[in-house]
Design a protein around this motif. Structure first.
Motif, mmCIF file in Angstrom:
data_model
loop_
_atom_site.group_PDB
_atom_site.id
_atom_site.type_symbol
_atom_site.label_atom_id
_atom_site.label_comp_id
_atom_site.label_asym_id
_atom_site.label_seq_id
_atom_site.Cartn_x
_atom_site.Cartn_y
_atom_site.Cartn_z
ATOM 1 N N ILE A 251 36.114 46.354 39.355
ATOM 2 C CA ILE A 251 35.581 45.090 38.834
ATOM 3 C C ILE A 251 34.065 45.119 38.944
ATOM 4 C CG2 ILE A 251 35.536 42.582 39.083
ATOM 5 C CD1 ILE A 251 38.310 42.773 40.387
ATOM 6 N N TYR A 252 33.395 44.770 37.862
ATOM 7 C CA TYR A 252 31.948 44.629 37.895
ATOM 8 C C TYR A 252 31.590 43.211 37.487
ATOM 9 C CZ TYR A 252 27.000 45.092 36.880
ATOM 10 O OH TYR A 252 25.642 44.901 36.865
ATOM 11 N N LYS A 253 30.875 42.520 38.357
ATOM 12 C CA LYS A 253 30.456 41.146 38.100
ATOM 13 C C LYS A 253 28.977 41.117 37.741
ATOM 14 C CE LYS A 253 33.847 39.214 41.329
ATOM 15 N NZ LYS A 253 34.065 38.349 42.523
ATOM 16 N N PHE A 254 28.680 40.354 36.714
ATOM 17 C CA PHE A 254 27.293 40.196 36.292
ATOM 18 C C PHE A 254 27.046 38.737 35.961
ATOM 19 C CE2 PHE A 254 29.956 41.463 32.761
ATOM 20 C CZ PHE A 254 29.644 40.556 31.768
ATOM 21 N N ASP A 255 25.822 38.402 35.701
ATOM 22 C CA ASP A 255 25.460 37.007 35.462
ATOM 23 C C ASP A 255 26.237 36.452 34.274
ATOM 24 O OD1 ASP A 255 24.185 34.588 35.671
ATOM 25 O OD2 ASP A 255 22.490 35.193 34.426
ATOM 26 N N GLY A 256 27.158 35.513 34.561
ATOM 27 C CA GLY A 256 27.912 34.865 33.497
ATOM 28 C C GLY A 256 29.259 35.473 33.216
ATOM 29 N N GLY A 257 29.589 36.621 33.817
ATOM 30 C CA GLY A 257 30.873 37.219 33.471
ATOM 31 C C GLY A 257 31.282 38.363 34.362
ATOM 32 N N GLN A 258 32.312 39.081 33.938
ATOM 33 C CA GLN A 258 32.781 40.239 34.681
ATOM 34 C C GLN A 258 33.633 41.130 33.782
ATOM 35 O OE1 GLN A 258 35.199 38.347 37.831
ATOM 36 N NE2 GLN A 258 36.979 39.337 36.932
ATOM 37 N N ILE A 259 33.743 42.398 34.187
ATOM 38 C CA ILE A 259 34.624 43.364 33.547
ATOM 39 C C ILE A 259 35.614 43.845 34.598
ATOM 40 C CG2 ILE A 259 34.779 45.611 32.411
ATOM 41 C CD1 ILE A 259 31.940 45.125 31.367
ATOM 42 N N ASP A 260 36.907 43.835 34.252
ATOM 43 C CA ASP A 260 37.985 44.143 35.201
ATOM 44 C C ASP A 260 38.852 45.234 34.584
ATOM 45 O OD1 ASP A 260 40.272 44.186 36.767
ATOM 46 O OD2 ASP A 260 40.321 42.027 37.070
ATOM 47 N N LEU A 261 38.835 46.429 35.190
ATOM 48 C CA LEU A 261 39.586 47.573 34.682
ATOM 49 C C LEU A 261 40.682 47.950 35.682
ATOM 50 C CD1 LEU A 261 36.592 49.819 33.521
ATOM 51 C CD2 LEU A 261 37.858 48.138 32.164
ATOM 52 N N GLY A 262 41.823 48.435 35.168
ATOM 53 C CA GLY A 262 42.896 48.811 36.075
ATOM 54 C C GLY A 262 43.832 49.844 35.486
ATOM 55 N N TYR A 263 44.434 50.635 36.395
ATOM 56 C CA TYR A 263 45.461 51.599 36.021
ATOM 57 C C TYR A 263 46.554 51.534 37.075
ATOM 58 C CZ TYR A 263 47.889 56.011 35.220
ATOM 59 O OH TYR A 263 48.862 56.954 34.983
ATOM 60 N N GLY A 264 47.834 51.510 36.645
ATOM 61 C CA GLY A 264 48.922 51.394 37.602
ATOM 62 C C GLY A 264 50.111 52.255 37.238
ATOM 63 N N GLU A 265 50.932 52.538 38.249
ATOM 64 C CA GLU A 265 52.147 53.326 38.044
ATOM 65 C C GLU A 265 53.302 52.734 38.847
ATOM 66 O OE1 GLU A 265 50.364 57.849 37.356
ATOM 67 O OE2 GLU A 265 51.252 57.309 39.300
ATOM 68 N N GLY A 266 54.452 52.605 38.193
ATOM 69 C CA GLY A 266 55.711 52.396 38.877
ATOM 70 C C GLY A 266 56.391 53.752 38.891
ATOM 71 N N LYS A 267 56.544 54.335 40.068
ATOM 72 C CA LYS A 267 56.901 55.749 40.168
ATOM 73 C C LYS A 267 58.129 56.088 39.316
ATOM 74 C CE LYS A 267 57.613 59.539 43.392
ATOM 75 N NZ LYS A 267 58.809 60.079 42.744
ATOM 76 N N ASP A 268 57.938 57.041 38.414
ATOM 77 C CA ASP A 268 58.988 57.557 37.531
ATOM 78 C C ASP A 268 59.553 56.508 36.578
ATOM 79 O OD1 ASP A 268 58.836 60.104 38.672
ATOM 80 O OD2 ASP A 268 60.284 59.594 40.234
ATOM 81 N N TYR A 269 58.893 55.338 36.489
ATOM 82 C CA TYR A 269 59.411 54.301 35.589
ATOM 83 C C TYR A 269 58.429 53.925 34.494
ATOM 84 C CZ TYR A 269 61.605 50.189 33.725
ATOM 85 O OH TYR A 269 62.179 49.303 32.856
ATOM 86 N N ARG A 270 57.180 53.596 34.866
ATOM 87 C CA ARG A 270 56.251 53.098 33.853
ATOM 88 C C ARG A 270 54.809 53.257 34.332
ATOM 89 N NH1 ARG A 270 56.685 50.164 29.241
ATOM 90 N NH2 ARG A 270 54.995 48.761 28.656
ATOM 91 N N LYS A 271 53.911 53.432 33.376
ATOM 92 C CA LYS A 271 52.476 53.418 33.631
ATOM 93 C C LYS A 271 51.853 52.308 32.788
ATOM 94 C CE LYS A 271 52.257 58.435 34.358
ATOM 95 N NZ LYS A 271 51.715 59.718 33.858
ATOM 96 N N ASN A 272 50.796 51.703 33.316
ATOM 97 C CA ASN A 272 50.068 50.738 32.486
ATOM 98 C C ASN A 272 48.590 50.763 32.816
ATOM 99 O OD1 ASN A 272 49.823 49.156 34.838
ATOM 100 N ND2 ASN A 272 51.439 47.742 34.234
ATOM 101 N N TRP A 273 47.814 50.140 31.952
ATOM 102 C CA TRP A 273 46.366 50.128 32.100
ATOM 103 C C TRP A 273 45.834 48.872 31.429
ATOM 104 C CZ3 TRP A 273 49.326 53.887 29.824
ATOM 105 C CH2 TRP A 273 49.393 53.886 28.428
ATOM 106 N N GLN A 274 44.650 48.445 31.841
ATOM 107 C CA GLN A 274 44.116 47.185 31.318
ATOM 108 C C GLN A 274 42.597 47.185 31.281
ATOM 109 O OE1 GLN A 274 44.693 43.963 34.346
ATOM 110 N NE2 GLN A 274 42.498 44.294 34.461
ATOM 111 N N ALA A 275 42.058 46.336 30.427
ATOM 112 C CA ALA A 275 40.625 46.047 30.396
ATOM 113 C C ALA A 275 40.473 44.567 30.082
ATOM 114 C CB ALA A 275 39.916 46.894 29.344
ATOM 115 N N LEU A 276 39.860 43.855 31.000
ATOM 116 C CA LEU A 276 39.617 42.421 30.843
ATOM 117 C C LEU A 276 38.117 42.172 30.893
ATOM 118 C CD1 LEU A 276 40.373 39.346 30.951
ATOM 119 C CD2 LEU A 276 40.454 39.603 33.437
ATOM 120 N N ALA A 277 37.618 41.420 29.935
ATOM 121 C CA ALA A 277 36.200 41.050 29.917
ATOM 122 C C ALA A 277 36.087 39.537 29.785
ATOM 123 C CB ALA A 277 35.470 41.741 28.774
ATOM 124 N N LYS A 278 35.221 38.935 30.606
ATOM 125 C CA LYS A 278 34.976 37.497 30.553
ATOM 126 C C LYS A 278 33.466 37.257 30.549
ATOM 127 C CE LYS A 278 37.338 36.322 34.250
ATOM 128 N NZ LYS A 278 38.015 35.464 35.248
#
Length: 475
Positions: A251-278
């Motif tokens: 997560i990077y926070k700056f004046d007025g907003g932020q960027i939130d990045l993520g990567y996740g795994e459910g072992k042997d079931y699923r992978k996901n990833w995200q990018a949120l900007a505000k």
């Protein structure tokens, strides 16, 4: 999950129980008036513990009366019949300590959810007993009152406000990467560990968990490929358990907003990833908050899933909130594509019953998430606060969502069709007491409607919720 990892998570949980037990023992045995206990070290430690666990702590009692009546259209009779009926009283204690020696602390959340009347369906609020009673050799499910210790987590912090590390472990919320602890009446929680390091406005975090508890369970259960977490009678448990889920986030926070990045795994079931900007800014007397949310995922090709030739799926949404005077306008657009692999997009690292980062879906309504495969959705709502009329505690809102290109089944070749449409209409009104003996009492009524045309995932529904909440700050 490896034996070493499971042992580590179990030890964290046991350490919480040990900390609670030792606190009780010390309180009853270390009398400071006893000359044997009057060393400077003992007194200093007792004073520091009192400061961290009492003086610098917060303690609140939450109460919540939840009443819901959801009807669903019966296609045979074309009438609306009860789908969920529920009346629940929640009582909860929320405790957050300070930090002993400015390093270690403790968080607790204990609750009881009490059934007040007859229920219909699964409300996702009361304890859902899959083996409630046996009729003609088959089990029937029902909802029940229950009590639980939902949060029991040790926390520690190191470093300074400018650069440091924060750790939580035990039975805890997780809020980093692609995992976010959602809520029923109480927080959903994991048996796991979360680490967050920060340098200035930059945060890097990691979390891992092997068990999960939501608001319709009273225990922490393994995460499974079945939504009921292997709780139904005679259900096969062979090759159904997801050993663990884990995630990495920045997560990077700056004046007025932020960027939130993520990567996740459910072992042997699923992978996901995200990018949120505000990002938020002022335009004259108006406040504008913008958001963009991309979430991608892919099922694993494994023995656990039994899938082959899986493809990437995604949800993309853009939203805006504009506040001017007593009006707040919220609008959003979204699009979803599972490439025909699933009827709806899965934000989770398991198929069901674990938390996920869906807080920023821009087109969701009271009765529908608008994340069905193919859906192109639009939402517009308006909320008004009556402060101008001398009633700052009174507010009301109205709005709707619309989606087309909705998954509507498969043709003779098995190819997905997208001929469906759906729309929602919601309104709400509420009052929060601003002063006097009832200060903080919040009463709100939500009414929702959902209608679909040539869709297969959901029937037409009407919904009424009455929510009455009140919190008391003990200290």
């Amino acid at each position: 999950m490896s034996t070493t990892t499971k042992t580590a998570l179990t030890l964290v949980s046991l350490s919480v129980a040990a900390a609670l037990a030792s606190t009780q023992v010390q309180a009853s045995t270390l009398d400071q008036n006893d000359v044997l206990n009057q060393s400077a070290a003992a007194v200093d430690l007792a004073d520091e513990a009192k400061q961290a666990f009492y003086e610098e702590s917060s303690s609140k009692i939450h109460t919540f009366l939840y009443i819901r009546d959801r009807e669903e259209r019966d296609p045979t009779s074309n009438t609306y019949v009860p789908n969920i009926e529920n009346q629940t009283l929640q009582l909860a204690w929320d405790y957050k300590s300070g930090y002993f020696k400015d390093t270690i602390g403790l968080d607790l959340w204990a609750n009881t959810n009490l059934q007040l009347g007859d229920t219909t369906g699964m409300s996702e609020i009361l304890y859902f007993d899959h083996k409630c009673k046996e009729v003609d050799g088959k089990y029937e499910a029902c909802e029940k009152s229950y009590s639980a210790l939902t949060i029991a987590a040790l926390k520690a912090k190191f470093g300074t406000d400018n650069a440091g590390l924060a750790v939580r472990g035990g039975y805890t919320r997780i809020n980093i990467g692609t995992i976010r602890s959602s809520w029923g009446l109480n927080p959903h929680a994991y048996r796991g560990i979360e680490l967050k390091g920060h340098v200035g406005d930059f945060i890097l975090g990691y979390a891992i968990a092997d068990r999960f508890k939501n608001d319709w369970r009273k225990e922490f259960l393994p995460m499974t490929t079945k939504w009921h977490q292997n709780q139904t009678a005679n259900s096969s448990t062979i090759n159904t358990e997801i050993d663990y889920i884990h995630t990495l986030g920045a997560i990077y926070k700056f004046d007025g907003g932020q960027i939130d990045l993520g990567y996740g795994e459910g072992k042997d079931y699923r992978k996901n990833w995200q990018a949120l900007a505000k990002y938020g800014f002022n335009v004259g007397d108006a406040r504008v908050d913008l958001s963009g949310f991309y979430h991608g995922g892919r099922s694993e090709e494994s023995e656990l899933t039994g899938l082959q030739d899986t493809k990437n799926e995604y949800y993309l949404g853009l939203g805006a909130k504009i506040k001017h005077g007593n009006f707040t306008w919220v609008t959003g657009v979204s699009t979803t594509d599972t490439q025909g692999q699933a009827s709806a997009y899965n934000f989770r690292l398991t198929p069901w019953a674990n938390s996920d980062n869906r807080n920023f879906m821009q087109t969701t309504s009271q009765l529908e998430d608008y994340n069905v495969d193919g859906t192109r959705a639009f939402k517009l709502t308006m909320n008004y606060n009556f402060a101008e009329f001398g009633l700052p505690g009174l507010s009301a809102g109205i709005g709707g969502s619309y989606g087309n290109n909705v998954f509507s089944g498969r043709d003779g070749n098995g190819d997905a069709k997208y001929d469906g449409k759906m729309h929602s209409f919601d309104w709400n009104v509420g009052y929060k007491f601003q002063e006097g003996s009832l200060e903080g009492l919040n009463v709100r009524v939500h009414r929702g409607q959902f209608r679909g045309d040539d869709i297969v995932h959901k029937k037409d529904r009407n919904d009424l919720k009455v929510l009455i909440s009140y919190s008391v700050t003990l200290k």
